[in-house]
Design an enzyme around this catalytic site. Structure first.
Site, PDB file in Angstrom:
ATOM      1  CB  ILE A  75      -1.070  -0.026   1.095  1.00 23.11           C
ATOM      2  CG1 ILE A  75      -1.929  -1.203   1.256  1.00 23.11           C
ATOM      3  CG2 ILE A  75      -1.701   1.235   1.217  1.00 23.11           C
ATOM      4  CD1 ILE A  75      -2.853  -1.342   2.087  1.00 23.11           C
TER       5      ILE A  75
ATOM      6  NE  ARG B 144      -5.964  -3.320  11.525  1.00 19.41           N
ATOM      7  CZ  ARG B 144      -6.198  -3.441  10.054  1.00 19.41           C
ATOM      8  NH1 ARG B 144      -6.393  -2.336   9.542  1.00 19.41           N
ATOM      9  NH2 ARG B 144      -6.686  -4.539   9.641  1.00 19.41           N
TER      10      ARG B 144
ATOM     11  CD  GLU C 147     -11.620   0.692  13.899  1.00 25.64           C
ATOM     12  OE1 GLU C 147     -12.092   0.038  13.354  1.00 25.64           O
ATOM     13  OE2 GLU C 147     -10.437   1.563  13.365  1.00 25.64           O
TER      14      GLU C 147
ATOM     15  CG  HIS D 134     -11.739   0.458   9.567  1.00 29.10           C
ATOM     16  ND1 HIS D 134     -10.997  -0.188  10.594  1.00 29.10           N
ATOM     17  CD2 HIS D 134     -10.858   0.110   8.943  1.00 29.10           C
ATOM     18  CE1 HIS D 134     -10.214  -0.992  10.364  1.00 29.10           C
ATOM     19  NE2 HIS D 134      -9.995  -0.738   8.973  1.00 29.10           N
TER      20      HIS D 134
END
Length: 317
Positions: free
Chosen positions: A156, A236, A265, A284
């Site tokens: 990523i 994260r 979360e 998220h």
């Protein structure tokens, strides 16, 4: 007797329709559970009848205590090939197999760049102002010629580096495992951790959460950043010291932050990230895209079919 299969963690209520579950009819009965709380006792009662449970990433904690309370459970299938909320060792000891799925590799990078663009150009405030009847509230920032710092140059991170290069940014990177040679292969300049935080106009986090990365972005690191810099986290939440970030934002020691992930979360209703004016927060959704969900759920079905024949695939434990 038909295998009892549960699909949980479907916060958007899309799992039933995003793929065709009919191919499991010869194996068992699929139930889509939406009304279940997070408390351990009730969750255990609701899930106890099921031999197979399909879960989504880290939404529900399957620790040893919960796994031991589910005597019928034989197979856990998770979206993605990594799920820190599942105790893989305990599952193996209890004879519970855990299988994963591939991921659509473009969803998270695209969301990351969306947040970078939106925060830089102050799009949320401008769009809300327009809805309220106003016009042009301030000046947006620029990316061309600025420095993009990438914390973690994995798959990523490399894609974000490519985006930054297309936008004419200078791209730098650091992580504990990164070498100058690997950075150069991606057309990125390797710097020290302190240099990364000091030089970045946009600092984007792309590390895997581990004990080594937990809290890596602490008060000291945030203190190295420029007052006009912005922090982006789509990796994260616990990688960032949340309390330290809140203090930095409240005191305007950073220009802003765009956050898709959080320490806990869903985010609490009274959390400062919901109201701080220099925060752009999303719930998220980095991996929550149509193609990714189609891939997740279609491969969950494949995992169950393979398990039913005794030849499991994409095994995580």
């Amino acid at each position: 007797m038909a295998v009892q299969i549960a699909v949980i963690d479907d916060w958007q209520g899309v799992a039933r329709d995003v793929v065709d579950w009919a191919s499991l009819e010869g194996i068992g009965e699929v139930s889509f559970l939406h009304d279940y709380p997070a408390d351990h006792t009730t969750l255990s009662e609701r899930l106890r009848p099921f031999e197979v449970i399909c879960v989504m990433r880290e939404r529900t904690l399957f620790d040893e205590a919960l796994l031991r309370s589910l005597p019928e459970l034989k197979l856990l299938v998770t979206g993605g090939m990594r799920n820190a909320a599942i105790d893989l060792k305990a599952a193996a000891e209890l004879g519970i197999q855990v299988c994963g799925t591939d991921s659509y590799k473009h969803a998270a990078p695209e969301l990351t760049w969306t947040l970078i663009m939106a925060l830089t150009r102050n799009l949320l405030a401008e769009a809300n102002a327009l809805r309220a009847g106003h016009w042009q509230q301030g000046l947006g920032g620029d990316l061309h010629g600025k420095t993009l710092g990438i914390l973690g140059l994995g798959s990523i991170g490399k894609r974000i580096a490519q985006f930054g290069q297309v936008f004419g940014m200078r791209v730098i990177a650091w992580s504990e495992n990164l070498t100058a040679e690997r950075a150069a292969e991606a057309g990125v300049s390797y710097v020290s951790k302190r240099e990364l935080f000091e030089q970045a106009d946009v600092l984007s986090i792309h590390l895997v959460l581990s004990e080594r990365s937990r809290g890596l972005v602490d008060a000291e690191a945030l203190g190295w950043m420029k007052p006009g810099a912005v922090l982006i986290n789509t990796a994260r939440g616990p990688i960032v010291d949340e309390a330290a970030l809140i203090r930095a934002l409240e005191q305007n020691r950073l220009k802003g932050a765009a956050l898709d992930v959080f320490e806990h979360e869903p985010l609490a209703a009274d959390h400062p990230f919901r109201t701080l004016p220099n925060v752009l927060a999303t719930p998220h959704i980095g991996y929550v895209s149509e193609q990714n969900y189609q891939l997740f759920f279609s491969q969950m079905i494949e995992d169950i079919q393979a398990w039913a024949t005794g030849h499991s695939i994409r095994v995580l434990n």
